[in-house]
Design an enzyme around this catalytic site. Structure first.
Site, PDB file in Angstrom:
ATOM      1  N   ASN A 108      51.639  59.134  41.878  1.00  0.00           N
ATOM      2  CA  ASN A 108      51.075  58.012  41.101  1.00  0.00           C
ATOM      3  C   ASN A 108      50.514  58.764  39.767  1.00  0.00           C
ATOM      4  O   ASN A 108      49.996  59.837  39.674  1.00  0.00           O
ATOM      5  CB  ASN A 108      49.647  57.582  41.850  1.00  0.00           C
ATOM      6  CG  ASN A 108      48.735  56.781  40.768  1.00  0.00           C
ATOM      7  OD1 ASN A 108      49.184  56.032  40.131  1.00  0.00           O
ATOM      8  ND2 ASN A 108      47.317  57.010  41.149  1.00  0.00           N
ATOM      9  N   GLY A 109      51.045  58.054  38.534  1.00  0.00           N
ATOM     10  CA  GLY A 109      50.529  58.484  37.158  1.00  0.00           C
ATOM     11  C   GLY A 109      51.841  58.577  36.123  1.00  0.00           C
ATOM     12  O   GLY A 109      52.778  57.945  36.566  1.00  0.00           O
TER      13      GLY A 109
ATOM     14  N   LYS B  63      45.429  33.952  37.933  1.00  0.00           N
ATOM     15  CA  LYS B  63      45.861  35.047  37.241  1.00  0.00           C
ATOM     16  C   LYS B  63      47.000  34.920  36.293  1.00  0.00           C
ATOM     17  O   LYS B  63      46.716  35.493  35.276  1.00  0.00           O
ATOM     18  CB  LYS B  63      45.965  36.387  38.263  1.00  0.00           C
ATOM     19  CG  LYS B  63      45.918  37.574  37.544  1.00  0.00           C
ATOM     20  CD  LYS B  63      44.725  37.998  36.774  1.00  0.00           C
ATOM     21  CE  LYS B  63      44.891  39.252  36.005  1.00  0.00           C
ATOM     22  NZ  LYS B  63      43.957  39.523  34.751  1.00  0.00           N
TER      23      LYS B  63
ATOM     24  N   CYS C 271      49.467  53.396  41.470  1.00  0.00           N
ATOM     25  CA  CYS C 271      50.116  53.166  42.492  1.00  0.00           C
ATOM     26  C   CYS C 271      49.153  53.515  43.831  1.00  0.00           C
ATOM     27  O   CYS C 271      48.357  54.142  43.396  1.00  0.00           O
ATOM     28  CB  CYS C 271      51.390  54.077  42.554  1.00  0.00           C
ATOM     29  SG  CYS C 271      52.538  53.845  41.069  1.00  0.00           S
TER      30      CYS C 271
ATOM     31  N   TRP D 246      53.174  50.608  41.398  1.00  0.00           N
ATOM     32  CA  TRP D 246      52.937  49.657  39.911  1.00  0.00           C
ATOM     33  C   TRP D 246      53.831  50.274  38.888  1.00  0.00           C
ATOM     34  O   TRP D 246      53.406  51.288  38.481  1.00  0.00           O
ATOM     35  CB  TRP D 246      51.518  49.568  39.608  1.00  0.00           C
ATOM     36  CG  TRP D 246      51.226  49.032  38.714  1.00  0.00           C
ATOM     37  CD1 TRP D 246      51.380  49.312  37.143  1.00  0.00           C
ATOM     38  CD2 TRP D 246      51.130  47.200  38.418  1.00  0.00           C
ATOM     39  NE1 TRP D 246      51.055  48.103  36.222  1.00  0.00           N
ATOM     40  CE2 TRP D 246      50.923  46.989  37.030  1.00  0.00           C
ATOM     41  CE3 TRP D 246      51.254  46.300  39.396  1.00  0.00           C
ATOM     42  CZ2 TRP D 246      50.839  45.689  36.591  1.00  0.00           C
ATOM     43  CZ3 TRP D 246      50.968  45.070  39.013  1.00  0.00           C
ATOM     44  CH2 TRP D 246      50.890  44.832  37.681  1.00  0.00           C
TER      45      TRP D 246
ATOM     46  N   ARG E 111      46.452  48.428  44.242  1.00  0.00           N
ATOM     47  CA  ARG E 111      46.758  49.346  43.008  1.00  0.00           C
ATOM     48  C   ARG E 111      48.356  49.135  42.580  1.00  0.00           C
ATOM     49  O   ARG E 111      48.511  49.655  41.597  1.00  0.00           O
ATOM     50  CB  ARG E 111      46.743  50.519  43.685  1.00  0.00           C
ATOM     51  CG  ARG E 111      45.157  50.879  44.337  1.00  0.00           C
ATOM     52  CD  ARG E 111      45.150  52.366  44.779  1.00  0.00           C
ATOM     53  NE  ARG E 111      45.603  53.425  44.014  1.00  0.00           N
ATOM     54  CZ  ARG E 111      44.834  53.970  43.092  1.00  0.00           C
ATOM     55  NH1 ARG E 111      43.452  53.791  43.112  1.00  0.00           N
ATOM     56  NH2 ARG E 111      45.066  55.020  42.337  1.00  0.00           N
TER      57      ARG E 111
ATOM     58  N   GLU F 218      34.637  31.377  31.358  1.00  0.00           N
ATOM     59  CA  GLU F 218      35.643  31.333  32.353  1.00  0.00           C
ATOM     60  C   GLU F 218      35.155  32.100  33.537  1.00  0.00           C
ATOM     61  O   GLU F 218      35.593  31.651  34.530  1.00  0.00           O
ATOM     62  CB  GLU F 218      37.069  32.086  32.106  1.00  0.00           C
ATOM     63  CG  GLU F 218      37.033  33.538  31.883  1.00  0.00           C
ATOM     64  CD  GLU F 218      38.502  34.020  31.768  1.00  0.00           C
ATOM     65  OE1 GLU F 218      39.402  33.728  32.150  1.00  0.00           O
ATOM     66  OE2 GLU F 218      38.510  35.075  31.070  1.00  0.00           O
TER      67      GLU F 218
ATOM     68  N   LYS G 273      35.556  35.096  27.765  1.00  0.00           N
ATOM     69  CA  LYS G 273      34.949  35.732  28.960  1.00  0.00           C
ATOM     70  C   LYS G 273      33.889  35.158  29.454  1.00  0.00           C
ATOM     71  O   LYS G 273      33.607  34.592  30.744  1.00  0.00           O
ATOM     72  CB  LYS G 273      34.640  37.135  28.600  1.00  0.00           C
ATOM     73  CG  LYS G 273      35.883  38.112  28.380  1.00  0.00           C
ATOM     74  CD  LYS G 273      36.586  38.490  29.521  1.00  0.00           C
ATOM     75  CE  LYS G 273      37.642  37.792  30.044  1.00  0.00           C
ATOM     76  NZ  LYS G 273      38.729  37.484  29.263  1.00  0.00           N
TER      77      LYS G 273
ATOM     78  N   HIS H  93      29.708  23.821   8.437  1.00  0.00           N
ATOM     79  CA  HIS H  93      30.718  22.494   8.124  1.00  0.00           C
ATOM     80  C   HIS H  93      30.621  21.748   9.192  1.00  0.00           C
ATOM     81  O   HIS H  93      31.622  20.958   9.488  1.00  0.00           O
ATOM     82  CB  HIS H  93      32.205  23.097   7.786  1.00  0.00           C
ATOM     83  CG  HIS H  93      32.021  24.104   6.684  1.00  0.00           C
ATOM     84  ND1 HIS H  93      32.008  23.521   5.318  1.00  0.00           N
ATOM     85  CD2 HIS H  93      32.216  25.320   6.395  1.00  0.00           C
ATOM     86  CE1 HIS H  93      32.159  24.217   4.312  1.00  0.00           C
ATOM     87  NE2 HIS H  93      32.271  25.583   4.943  1.00  0.00           N
TER      88      HIS H  93
ATOM     89  N   GLU I 166      36.972  35.996  22.004  1.00  0.00           N
ATOM     90  CA  GLU I 166      37.397  36.758  23.339  1.00  0.00           C
ATOM     91  C   GLU I 166      35.966  36.574  24.067  1.00  0.00           C
ATOM     92  O   GLU I 166      36.147  36.508  25.312  1.00  0.00           O
ATOM     93  CB  GLU I 166      37.884  38.207  23.070  1.00  0.00           C
ATOM     94  CG  GLU I 166      38.033  38.793  24.631  1.00  0.00           C
ATOM     95  CD  GLU I 166      38.888  38.030  25.666  1.00  0.00           C
ATOM     96  OE1 GLU I 166      39.639  37.189  25.620  1.00  0.00           O
ATOM     97  OE2 GLU I 166      38.814  38.776  26.741  1.00  0.00           O
TER      98      GLU I 166
HETATM   99  C1  AGP Z   1      42.012  35.579  30.190  1.00  0.00           C
HETATM  100  O1  AGP Z   1      40.771  36.318  30.818  1.00  0.00           O
HETATM  101  C2  AGP Z   1      42.530  34.658  31.421  1.00  0.00           C
HETATM  102  N1  AGP Z   1      43.059  35.525  32.347  1.00  0.00           N
HETATM  103  C3  AGP Z   1      43.646  34.060  30.767  1.00  0.00           C
HETATM  104  O2  AGP Z   1      43.539  33.479  29.559  1.00  0.00           O
HETATM  105  C4  AGP Z   1      45.108  35.062  30.349  1.00  0.00           C
HETATM  106  O3  AGP Z   1      44.556  35.728  29.457  1.00  0.00           O
HETATM  107  C5  AGP Z   1      46.137  33.903  29.823  1.00  0.00           C
HETATM  108  O4  AGP Z   1      46.387  32.993  30.949  1.00  0.00           O
HETATM  109  C6  AGP Z   1      47.523  34.782  29.421  1.00  0.00           C
HETATM  110  O5  AGP Z   1      47.682  35.557  30.698  1.00  0.00           O
HETATM  111  P1  AGP Z   1      48.933  36.548  30.209  1.00  0.00           P
HETATM  112  O6  AGP Z   1      48.402  37.801  29.577  1.00  0.00           O
HETATM  113  O7  AGP Z   1      49.399  37.181  31.768  1.00  0.00           O
HETATM  114  O8  AGP Z   1      50.116  35.917  29.818  1.00  0.00           O
END
Ligand code: AGP
Length: 611
Positions: free
Chosen positions: A101-102, A606, A2, A75, A27, A490, A487, A506, A483
């Site tokens: 905050n905490g 996001k 927060c 938050w 934050r 993207e 990373k 394969h 993963e």
């Molecule tokens: C991952 O780095 C991306 N931001 C994206 O794949 C994300 O994980 C996905 O859209 C799911 O979002 P969420 O965890 O908010 O549901």
């Protein structure tokens, strides 16, 4: 996390508080509030929503005159984002206001204690417990600093507190443990903030409050005391950051800042849920009988959240002996999943607002499953609509690419795996204890890996012009490869894919040619010889091999690797938490060297709230 702001000086405080809160919205931004002390009276304004909503309510501060004040942008961790849960919180009796905050880990016991003393509560927050605990000691001692010191000794967990008391209208008090607080000494006024971003416009002369210290700010200056209320001399530091750098804690991007926050985020998510060597998920309210009867787990999510599910699938099956399947949300809902009352669907989502995951959750419930969600945003749709919700306490994740959310989601799946395994008698006491011990050591091991960022940066400088990068792994390392590949692709826009290493022969190996970079994720010791063979396969076809392995695996992969990154050994269940760090940093530095924007990659959002 927060955001806290405080001011004591000659100027009107609320405009300064609002200005600081805008700078701290990264934050936390689900509710906000201010309190001022004027003519011996506390006045409060707070609301669900962004700081701009608060700004409108107080008309930019014109409706709340006062030269000593506190502000907060929240938050949510305990209690949904609502007007009543917004900070500041006023004590029962109305003499003291607090922003926090905490996470106060023993807030439930303290709330019960205070209720027994006649205190009444109006919110679900741990913060209201803090303000009433201070009031309790103030009632006993009549001295506000002594009351703050006594309350601080009773609270467990992390806190940064800003405190106003009606009986001391000219001063602002602050204290902290683990959550940061910085003091700013200005001309005609003094400032308090969660970080310098909120006060750098007014002063660059700051003092970072130490754990256990108590600060008193007034127009005339700043005094700092230790826990025994002995005044301690402070030395102001000069901050030369610009405001943008300050919002990122001095880091160039939110992504690297959030990567570096992972040890602390992991600890915050886990430590309130482990006591005396036992995982305690009683907050869930799931019956032992239900857990013992679960016949199948689906783990549903998108993107990174899905890859948490892939890792968790291996762990649930191996340690809790429960059949588990990780499936992307957009497929789950149309795949006709076989569900009955013994099916548990775990929905993983940082935002708790991802349309595909919401739809999958609703389909699961329609078919009769119980739903447990692992979510970072308190009070989000997925958290509200699931039968049970476990929050990650990662704080806001600003970078589109998920890092600390991934790590804290993983952490919650470890706790669930242990909790279920124990309830079902599927794990030996020795292994249970071994994992719990390793979990407690993990934040330190995570920090050690992150210290070695220069090695990863150097490797990125070798490979950042590659246009194809493949990740391979087996078992839980396959989950990690997925993963790592996401990373990289993207944020650097490099074409990347992840393959179960045994699958290469394969088909995918046709893609390997001279200079192709293959990242071999080789932390899982039991299959190390197999992954070494796969590395030899690609190397013999001209690939460059970058291996990620544990210290005990390094000697077994070096001969087939052009470069090796090692992470500390840990229990097999926990390997992804360590292995993911070099992969996150590798993606970051590859993108940085390619001149990519990092925090806001092209085409991405996001939170994907559309299907
Ligand atoms: C991952 O780095 C991306 N931001 C994206 O794949 C994300 O994980 C996905 O859209 C799911 O979002 P969420 O965890 O908010 O549901």
């Amino acid at each position: 996390m927060c955001g806290i702001v405080g001011y004591a000086g000659r100027e009107e405080s609320v405009p300064i508080l609002l200005d600081g809160l805008y700078k701290l919205e990264y934050r936390g931004y689900d509710s906000a509030g201010v309190a001022v002390c004027r003519d011996g009276k506390l006045r409060l304004a707070k609301t669900k929503g962004y700081v701009r909503e608060l700004d409108r309510i107080v008309d930019g501060g014109r409706l709340m005159p006062g030269s000593v004040g506190l502000g907060h942008t929240r938050w949510a961790t305990h209690g949904r984002p609502t007007d009543s849960n917004a900070h500041p919180h006023i004590s029962h009796g109305g003499k003291i206001a607090v922003v926090h905050n905490g996470i106060i880990e023993n807030y439930a016991k303290l709330r019960e204690y205070l209720t027994g003393k006649g205190f009444e509560f109006n919110s679900e927050t741990d913060t209201e417990v803090a303000v009433n605990l201070i009031q309790h000691y103030y009632n006993k001692t009549g001295e506000i600093l002594r009351a703050v010191a006594s309350a601080a000794r009773r609270m467990e967990g992390s806190y940064a507190l800003g405190i106003l008391c009606e009986d001391c209208p000219d001063m602002l008090i602050a204290t902290r443990r683990e959550s940061p607080l910085v003091l700013g000494a200005g001309d005609g006024g003094n400032y308090l903030a969660s970080d310098v971003a909120a006060l750098i416009k007014y002063t660059r002369d700051v003092y970072n409050l130490e754990d256990g210290e108590i600060a008193v700010l007034s127009e005339s200056g700043v005094k700092v005391y230790n826990g025994d209320l002995e005044e301690t001399a402070i030395t102001l530091e000069r901050v030369d950051w610009n405001i943008s750098a300050a919002e990122k804690g001095g880091y160039e991007h939110f992504m690297i800042k959030e990567i570096m926050e992972q040890p602390e985020a992991f600890r915050k998510t886990v430590s309130p849920r482990v006591a005396e060597g036992r995982v305690t998920l009683d907050e869930l309210g799931v019956s032992d009988e239900y857990i013992r009867n679960v016949s199948k787990i689906y783990i549903v999510g998108c993107g990174t959240a899905h890859y948490v599910g892939v890792a968790a699938k291996y762990n649930f099956e191996k340690y809790a002996k429960i059949p588990a399947e990780a499936i992307v949300a957009s497929e789950f809902r149309y795949s006709g999943p076989i569900i009955d009352e013994r099916t548990l669907v775990i929905c993983v989502s940082q935002s708790g607002a991802t349309a595909d995951t919401i739809a999958a959750m609703r389909e699961a419930k329609r078919r009769g499953a119980r739903v447990l969600s692992i979510v970072n945003v308190v009070g989000s749709v997925i958290a509200r609509e699931s039968d049970w919700a476990l929050y990650t306490w990662a704080g806001p994740e600003i970078c589109v690419a998920s890092t600390k959310a991934y790590s804290t989601q993983l952490a919650v799946t470890y706790l669930l795996t242990l909790y279920f395994a124990d309830k079902r008698g599927a794990i030996s006491p020795e292994e249970y204890e071994s994992v719990v011990r390793e979990i407690s050591l993990l934040p330190g091991k995570l920090a050690r890996v992150l210290k070695d960022k220069e090695t990863v940066q150097y490797l990125a400088s070798i490979y950042f012009n590659n246009e194809d990068v493949f990740f391979i792994g087996r078992n839980i390392d396959y989950a990690l490869s997925l993963e790592g590949s996401l990373k990289l692709k993207e944020i650097s826009y490099i074409h990347s894919d992840a393959y179960a290493a045994g699958e290469l022969k394969h088909g995918a190996i046709a893609l390997v040619s001279d200079g192709t970079l293959v990242v071999t994720v080789a932390t899982y010791g039991a299959l190390l010889e197999k992954i070494v063979s796969n590395a030899e396969e690609v190397r013999s076809r001209g690939a460059r091999v970058l291996s990620v392995t544990t210290q005990s695996g390094a000697g077994r992969v070096e001969h087939v690797s052009d470069s090796v990154i090692t992470v500390p050994d840990t229990h097999d269940m926990l390997l992804p938490s360590l292995g993911v760090l070099p992969l996150q940093m590798f993606a970051y530095y590859m993108a940085l060297m390619r001149g990519c924007p990092i925090d806001k990659p092209r085409n991405l959002a996001k939170s994907v709230t559309v299907e």
